[in-house]
Design a protein around this motif. Structure first.
Motif, PDB file in Angstrom:
ATOM      1  N   GLY A 349     -16.730 -42.296  19.548  1.00  0.00           N
ATOM      2  CA  GLY A 349     -15.092 -42.333  19.327  1.00  0.00           C
ATOM      3  C   GLY A 349     -14.579 -43.394  19.995  1.00  0.00           C
ATOM      4  N   SER A 350     -13.226 -43.340  19.961  1.00  0.00           N
ATOM      5  CA  SER A 350     -12.477 -44.402  20.890  1.00  0.00           C
ATOM      6  C   SER A 350     -12.177 -43.957  22.284  1.00  0.00           C
ATOM      7  N   ASN A 352      -9.171 -44.180  23.719  1.00  0.00           N
ATOM      8  CA  ASN A 352      -8.056 -43.390  23.788  1.00  0.00           C
ATOM      9  C   ASN A 352      -8.580 -41.826  23.867  1.00  0.00           C
ATOM     10  N   SER A 353      -9.569 -41.411  22.853  1.00  0.00           N
ATOM     11  CA  SER A 353      -9.713 -40.094  22.764  1.00  0.00           C
ATOM     12  C   SER A 353     -10.439 -39.479  23.906  1.00  0.00           C
ATOM     13  N   ARG A 354     -11.305 -40.399  24.458  1.00  0.00           N
ATOM     14  CA  ARG A 354     -12.076 -39.979  25.593  1.00  0.00           C
ATOM     15  C   ARG A 354     -11.169 -39.773  27.011  1.00  0.00           C
ATOM     16  N   LEU A 356      -7.866 -39.036  26.862  1.00  0.00           N
ATOM     17  CA  LEU A 356      -7.143 -37.952  26.500  1.00  0.00           C
ATOM     18  C   LEU A 356      -7.778 -36.657  26.992  1.00  0.00           C
ATOM     19  N   LYS A 357      -8.976 -36.541  26.632  1.00  0.00           N
ATOM     20  CA  LYS A 357      -9.940 -35.421  26.891  1.00  0.00           C
ATOM     21  C   LYS A 357      -9.895 -35.107  28.614  1.00  0.00           C
TER      22      LYS A 357
END
Length: 449
Positions: A349-350, A352-354, A356-357
């Motif tokens: 994944g990106s 950004n998703s990491r 955010l998590k």
């Protein structure tokens, strides 16, 4: 029962060597595994180790040499003649032989290779030594079982018997065309149950995983781990079969990489061990220690700029180590998970998703810890505004530390830099500085100073 090196065993061994009782020594080691003998050689004196190596037959000592500590092996090889080393490597698989010879000086390498009686082995070792370190070519062995797709089953069985005697373990049978290009693989079961007049092309499977000879060894390890392979063939740019890599070699790669990452995470810039010289250990440690020193100076400058805060709320000063410690710990935790995921190829994944998590995770952890800290400070100091300032700072510091610990290794990995470098003093120091700065800024804002 596991073999155990005791003081009585070593004392008895020394007495047998002093008395030159070669027969008793041979009997003593006859039932001992070569890996255990290697441990014995690391415990005895150098002269005793040489005596044992020269006493035992080359078939056994060749295995012992591959298991020895590198420093011990280097000393032993230095005391052996080129012919004696050639006798030892002549009993090894080509990959082990190339590794041993590769540790010698170029001049000794030539002398040992020239002393080999087997011209094919000499040619194979020269080929393996020509590949760059940390590639599939440097890791592979030339021993394998291959058959041509045009052979019949009956003819294949006869030829396999001749090839298999030089292969320690037959994991797979590889199928090639007339140009030696890899076209498939053959299972022993299919070979056994097939009719004797059938062609190999009719019973072989045309799906076979392989790696290029110039592939990075860490990538090879990932492929073999992902597909649970015991061995994988190695091909050149034209898909010509060159050799194979077995799982025992991959275990060594994974161990070396784990050791390297562990040392980098601990703030060591070179591959060192406890037996290295003081100068070598100092060179490995001093860069990161200096980074820590710079970080400490930076924290001092930041704290000096908030003297007005200390003058009104001295308690803030005493909570500074707590804030710095939490920032460092959270950052290391976050980066360690990301580095591990990158090493195992599990990070998808990106970015950004990491991020955010990690921000949500850090926020949850921060709120839980801050609630405890809030009530502690309120009860201990009796000032609700001070408790709010410190606990709110803790939440923000933990979130920022989590983001830094996640972003830095991902960024380094994108730039082709080993992300393991991020898990040690680098993350700890950077989070200490940012944590202290954020702590005092938020405290000053809430307290209205």
């Amino acid at each position: 029962m596991a073999f155990e090196i005791t003081d009585d065993f070593l004392e008895n061994l020394s007495e047998l060597i002093i008395s030159k009782d070669d027969k008793a020594l041979t009997i003593l080691f006859s039932e001992v595994h070569f890996a255990d003998i290697a441990e014995v050689l690391d415990e005895v004196t150098f002269d005793e180790a040489i005596y044992i190596i020269k006493l035992l037959d080359s078939e056994k000592t060749s295995e012992i040499l591959t298991e020895l500590d590198e420093d011990t092996r280097e000393k032993i090889l230095g005391s052996l003649s080129a012919q004696e080393i050639a006798d030892e490597v002549g009993e090894m698989d080509t990959d082990d032989a190339a590794d041993i010879i590769g540790e010698l000086s170029e001049e000794r390498q030539k002398r040992v290779i020239n002393a080999l009686e087997d011209d094919d082995l000499a040619a194979d070792i020269k080929e393996l030594l020509s590949y760059d370190d940390d590639t599939a070519g440097a890791l592979m062995a030339k021993e394998l079982v291959k058959v041509y797709e045009t052979w019949t089953v009956a003819g294949c069985m006869r030829r396999i018997r001749g090839q298999a005697k030089d292969v320690t373990r037959v994991h797979s049978i590889y199928v090639v065309d007339k140009e030696d290009k890899l076209v498939g693989r053959l299972s022993l079961k299919d070979l056994i149950i097939a009719k004797s007049d059938q062609k190999i092309a009719d019973i072989s499977k045309d799906t076979v995983d392989s790696v290029n000879v110039h592939e990075d060894d860490e990538e090879v390890a990932k492929i073999m781990t992902k597909y649970d392979l015991e061995a994988i063939p190695v091909v050149d740019d034209n898909n010509v079969l060159l050799g194979r890599i077995t799982i025992d070699d991959i275990v060594d790669v994974l161990k070396e990489e784990a050791d390297k990452d562990y040392q980098m995470a601990a703030g060591l810039t070179q591959d060192v061990d406890s037996d290295d010289s003081i100068l070598q250990l100092t060179k490995a440690r001093i860069p990161w220690l200096f980074l820590g020193l710079v970080g400490g100076v930076g924290a001092f400058i930041i704290m000096e700029g908030f003297q007005d805060v200390f003058s009104k709320y001295a308690a803030l000063f005493f909570f500074t180590p707590l804030i710095a410690a939490m920032a460092g710990n959270v950052g290391v935790q976050s980066s360690a998970i990301i580095v591990q995921g990158l090493a195992n190829d599990d990070v998808k994944g990106s970015i950004n998703s990491r991020l955010l998590k990690e921000m949500l995770l850090a926020a949850l952890n921060g709120v839980i810890l801050a609630l405890f800290l809030f009530f502690f400070v309120w009860a201990y100091e009796g000032k609700i505004d001070l408790a709010l300032a410190i606990s709110a700072s803790l939440v923000v510091v933990i979130i920022i530390a989590g983001l830094i610990g996640t972003f830095v290794p991902l960024f380094l990995n994108k730039r082709g830099i080993d992300p393991a470098i991020a898990t040690g003093p680098f993350i700890t120091t950077s989070n200490d500085i940012f944590g202290i700065l954020i702590y005092f800024m938020i405290a000053k804002l809430i307290l209205g100073i």
